[in-house]
Design a protein around this motif. Structure first.
Motif, mmCIF file in Angstrom:
data_model
loop_
_atom_site.group_PDB
_atom_site.id
_atom_site.type_symbol
_atom_site.label_atom_id
_atom_site.label_comp_id
_atom_site.label_asym_id
_atom_site.label_seq_id
_atom_site.Cartn_x
_atom_site.Cartn_y
_atom_site.Cartn_z
ATOM 1 N N LYS A 175 -11.860 -1.744 -7.996
ATOM 2 C CA LYS A 175 -12.045 -0.608 -8.895
ATOM 3 C C LYS A 175 -10.876 0.371 -8.784
ATOM 4 C CE LYS A 175 -17.051 -0.699 -9.527
ATOM 5 N NZ LYS A 175 -18.331 0.039 -9.393
ATOM 6 N N THR A 176 -10.309 0.473 -7.588
ATOM 7 C CA THR A 176 -9.155 1.358 -7.397
ATOM 8 C C THR A 176 -7.965 0.906 -8.221
ATOM 9 O OG1 THR A 176 -9.836 1.967 -5.145
ATOM 10 C CG2 THR A 176 -7.512 2.271 -5.700
ATOM 11 N N ILE A 177 -7.609 -0.391 -8.126
ATOM 12 C CA ILE A 177 -6.389 -0.845 -8.806
ATOM 13 C C ILE A 177 -6.603 -1.118 -10.287
ATOM 14 C CG2 ILE A 177 -5.521 -1.832 -6.651
ATOM 15 C CD1 ILE A 177 -5.998 -4.615 -7.927
ATOM 16 N N LEU A 178 -7.873 -1.286 -10.706
ATOM 17 C CA LEU A 178 -8.151 -1.499 -12.139
ATOM 18 C C LEU A 178 -8.230 -0.195 -12.916
ATOM 19 C CD1 LEU A 178 -10.780 -4.379 -11.858
ATOM 20 C CD2 LEU A 178 -8.484 -4.553 -12.869
ATOM 21 N N ASP A 179 -8.219 0.911 -12.197
ATOM 22 C CA ASP A 179 -8.237 2.210 -12.856
ATOM 23 C C ASP A 179 -6.960 2.384 -13.688
ATOM 24 O OD1 ASP A 179 -7.289 5.320 -12.563
ATOM 25 O OD2 ASP A 179 -9.456 5.144 -12.824
ATOM 26 N N PRO A 180 -7.075 2.788 -14.947
ATOM 27 C CA PRO A 180 -5.897 2.908 -15.823
ATOM 28 C C PRO A 180 -4.795 3.797 -15.245
ATOM 29 C CG PRO A 180 -7.898 3.062 -17.119
ATOM 30 C CD PRO A 180 -8.324 3.070 -15.679
ATOM 31 N N GLU A 181 -5.175 4.867 -14.562
ATOM 32 C CA GLU A 181 -4.172 5.764 -13.982
ATOM 33 C C GLU A 181 -3.382 5.057 -12.879
ATOM 34 O OE1 GLU A 181 -3.862 10.153 -11.815
ATOM 35 O OE2 GLU A 181 -5.756 9.492 -12.725
ATOM 36 N N PHE A 182 -4.090 4.285 -12.045
ATOM 37 C CA PHE A 182 -3.419 3.544 -10.973
ATOM 38 C C PHE A 182 -2.455 2.521 -11.581
ATOM 39 C CE2 PHE A 182 -2.687 0.466 -7.688
ATOM 40 C CZ PHE A 182 -2.768 1.170 -6.499
ATOM 41 N N GLU A 193 0.822 -1.211 0.000
ATOM 42 C CA GLU A 193 0.000 0.000 0.000
ATOM 43 C C GLU A 193 0.856 1.262 0.000
ATOM 44 O OE1 GLU A 193 -4.285 0.280 1.507
ATOM 45 O OE2 GLU A 193 -3.048 0.742 3.253
ATOM 46 N N GLU A 194 1.898 1.296 0.837
ATOM 47 C CA GLU A 194 2.709 2.504 0.963
ATOM 48 C C GLU A 194 3.586 2.744 -0.260
ATOM 49 O OE1 GLU A 194 4.807 2.753 4.642
ATOM 50 O OE2 GLU A 194 3.001 2.603 5.864
ATOM 51 N N SER A 195 4.002 1.673 -0.937
ATOM 52 C CA SER A 195 4.822 1.840 -2.144
ATOM 53 C C SER A 195 3.996 2.274 -3.347
ATOM 54 C CB SER A 195 5.536 0.525 -2.481
ATOM 55 O OG SER A 195 4.614 -0.460 -2.883
ATOM 56 N N GLY A 196 2.673 2.026 -3.301
ATOM 57 C CA GLY A 196 1.812 2.334 -4.435
ATOM 58 C C GLY A 196 1.579 1.149 -5.347
ATOM 59 N N LEU A 197 2.049 -0.042 -4.919
ATOM 60 C CA LEU A 197 1.846 -1.243 -5.724
ATOM 61 C C LEU A 197 0.396 -1.700 -5.709
ATOM 62 C CD1 LEU A 197 2.998 -3.614 -7.393
ATOM 63 C CD2 LEU A 197 3.563 -4.752 -5.238
ATOM 64 N N VAL A 251 1.715 1.952 -11.279
ATOM 65 C CA VAL A 251 2.343 0.682 -10.900
ATOM 66 C C VAL A 251 3.397 0.281 -11.931
ATOM 67 C CG1 VAL A 251 1.930 -1.803 -10.575
ATOM 68 C CG2 VAL A 251 0.395 -0.132 -9.530
ATOM 69 N N LYS A 252 3.121 0.535 -13.205
ATOM 70 C CA LYS A 252 4.112 0.244 -14.248
ATOM 71 C C LYS A 252 5.375 1.092 -14.033
ATOM 72 C CE LYS A 252 1.800 -2.787 -16.682
ATOM 73 N NZ LYS A 252 2.253 -4.222 -16.712
ATOM 74 N N SER A 253 5.199 2.334 -13.622
ATOM 75 C CA SER A 253 6.353 3.197 -13.341
ATOM 76 C C SER A 253 7.134 2.688 -12.127
ATOM 77 C CB SER A 253 5.887 4.639 -13.091
ATOM 78 O OG SER A 253 5.315 5.192 -14.253
ATOM 79 N N LEU A 254 6.391 2.230 -11.114
ATOM 80 C CA LEU A 254 7.029 1.668 -9.925
ATOM 81 C C LEU A 254 7.834 0.426 -10.293
ATOM 82 C CD1 LEU A 254 7.389 1.592 -6.804
ATOM 83 C CD2 LEU A 254 5.319 0.192 -6.720
ATOM 84 N N SER A 255 7.260 -0.399 -11.159
ATOM 85 C CA SER A 255 7.954 -1.606 -11.611
ATOM 86 C C SER A 255 9.250 -1.250 -12.345
ATOM 87 C CB SER A 255 7.047 -2.411 -12.544
ATOM 88 O OG SER A 255 7.725 -3.516 -13.089
#
Length: 521
Positions: A414-421, A391-395, A425-429
């Motif tokens: 719905k939160t994690i399926l949002d395209p912006e979210f 949660e804290e990392s944004g994953l 996560v792709k940037s975090l990866s």
């Protein structure tokens, strides 16, 4: 000819196999945890692939022999860990976990030292250059390393457990350092800080006076000169810590604690045809659900299963669900069930949009590697702290079992399926992958380094400084004495200043009374 030296150095820097002398490496892994050894296995095989002779004592011998890798198998001596745990988390379940850690740790020590093949290691004076051993719930292997005269590299597959902070000099402060078995993350409430303080003391005392004491006695049956295990633990050269700041956050780690999270993740392999077809034909993508071996039909309340199914029925995505039963209530057609999935390969597929997980560190690591958002539902062990990292990392986001209902879970998805979210996560990866040295190269390098410089110690001073100095109790005591002395002196001075006035006043009063008496007469 004078250019050969620089050229050879350049070649060493660029070829995949290090230009180092082959080492004899002894690996001791007395814990019968399959998920733990799943991480270590790839590292040990890599050491062998780079030309080192690796002898491994574990419950998980290779299915097929490979060059330079030699097994001393403990298989069959105890039950492999991977059972079913209570669905609900409570203080009582944490107590149960603590005693499981103690009893399984002490049992592993007895089984390790009683094995005839292990005994040949010290009876035959076998030669090794370095020992690699798991840092978990037993220090028995440190006694064996002492007898063989080996430098030790510790390795783990989880966050730091409570009794390892002090031995490596890692600061533990409940105000911002997560506790493996509890919630709260890096911003705990007062009550969560109180929980951490109490349980941290409890786990450390339990480990010291039960697990370590028992292991010390077990070692004494075979050797008569083993120093205190905690002293040996402070001499460990390096800890290969399975974390990284992009996932677990910034912490104060000493120089000999090396973060190597991610080296177990394999390159994705082609998926089985039926699974691939199920994913490829999904119009809106796929949600992958796996709770490892933690949640099973036998222990999961029926109402919770129905809540999950109700949420999945409201989402357009198809679902791959690792489940130990052949069916689910209502037999929903958009859900593909299996008791095993090639998890890493599934998470690598671009149409897999979300991962509903129990927050095991291996699955969490694979999720961040492939950039798949996570809904975490922690149950057991280090999962609560991993959920906080998620949660804290944004994953991703987390949901507690107690809060699991249709409304809450649907909101999380719905939160994690949002395209912006998902884009974040792709940037975090990408950031997680972006390192000057790969996790595997780092793990191998520091293992070789420990063998090359076995007489050097890199232990943090914080690991050996007395407790009264670490917490500055002597300085605080001095300040307390100075302040107390100042207060006492001040009180004494005030008394001395006030006392003469009182005497003068009393004398005046007596003279007045005497004078008054004479006048009256």
């Amino acid at each position: 000819m004078k250019f050969l030296g620089p050229i050879s150095l350049i070649l060493c820097a660029f070829i995949s196999v290090n230009c180092v002398e082959a080492l004899n490496i002894l690996g001791i892994f007395p814990h019968a945890g399959k998920s733990h050894f799943f991480v270590f296995g790839k590292y040990l095989r890599e050491l062998a692939a780079r030309g080192h002779n690796v002898t491994v004592v574990s419950y998980f011998p290779l299915d097929k022999p490979i060059k330079n890798y030699y097994d001393i198998s403990l298989a069959g001596k105890t039950k492999i860990v991977g059972g079913v745990f209570p669905f609900k988390r409570s203080y009582w379940s944490i107590i149960q976990v603590s005693w499981y850690l103690v009893t399984s740790g002490t049992e592993s020590c007895s089984l390790l030292l009683s094995d005839k093949n292990v005994q040949t290691l010290w009876k035959d004076n076998s030669h090794f250059d370095v020992m690699v051993t798991e840092q978990f719930n037993s220090d028995c292997s440190l006694g064996l390393a002492y007898k063989l005269g080996l430098p030790v590299v510790g390795i783990n597959s989880h966050v730091v457990v409570p009794w390892h902070y002090s031995r490596f000099g890692i600061p533990y402060n409940p105000s911002f350092v997560t506790f493996q078995f509890l919630d709260g993350g890096t911003k705990p409430t007062f009550y969560q800080r109180l929980e951490r303080t109490i349980f941290n003391a409890y786990f450390n005392l339990l480990y010291k006076y039960f697990c370590q004491a028992y292991d010390q006695n077990t070692l004494a049956k075979y050797f008569n000169d083993i120093p205190p295990l905690e002293d040996l633990a402070r001499e460990i050269k390096f800890l290969l810590q399975y974390s990284t700041f992009t996932l677990t956050g910034s912490t104060l780690l000493p120089a000999n604690v090396i973060e190597v999270n991610g080296y177990h993740v394999e390159e994705a392999k082609p998926l089985p045809k039926d699974i691939l077809t199920f994913i490829e034909e999904s119009e809106h993508g796929v949600i992958y659900i796996s709770f490892g071996s933690i949640l099973k039909a036998a222990t999961t309340p029926q109402d919770k299963v129905e809540e999950i199914l109700a949420v999945l029925s409201k989402l357009p995505q198809r679902v791959l669900w690792k489940w130990d039963e052949k069916s689910l209530p209502g037999n929903p057609k958009n859900i593909y069930l299996s008791n095993w999935f090639p998890q890493n390969d599934i998470l690598a597929h671009p149409k897999v949009l979300a991962f509903y997980s129990h927050c095991g560190l291996l699955g969490t690591t694979e999720a961040i590697h492939h950039g798949v958002p996570v809904v975490g539902m922690p149950i057991f062990g280090d999962q609560p702290s991993n959920a906080n990292f998620i949660e804290e990392s944004g994953l991703g986001v987390q949901i507690q079992v107690a809060d699991l209902n249709t409304e809450n879970l649907l909101k999380k998805f719905k939160t994690i399926l949002d395209p912006e979210f998902r884009s974040k996560v792709k940037s975090l990866s990408k950031a997680w992958r972006d390192r000057p040295v790969s996790a595997m190269d780092s793990a191998v390098f520091w293992t070789e380094f420990a063998a090359r410089y076995r007489n050097f110690t890199f232990t943090s001073p914080a690991a050996t400084v007395p407790a009264y100095q670490y917490y500055a109790l002597d300085i605080l005591s001095l300040f307390f004495v100075i302040i107390l002395t100042f207060i006492l002196v001040t009180i004494k001075v005030l008394k001395s200043l006030l006392s003469p006035k009182k005497i003068v006043k009393n004398k005046t009063k007596k003279q007045y009374n005497r004078s008054n008496t004479l006048v009256t007469q």
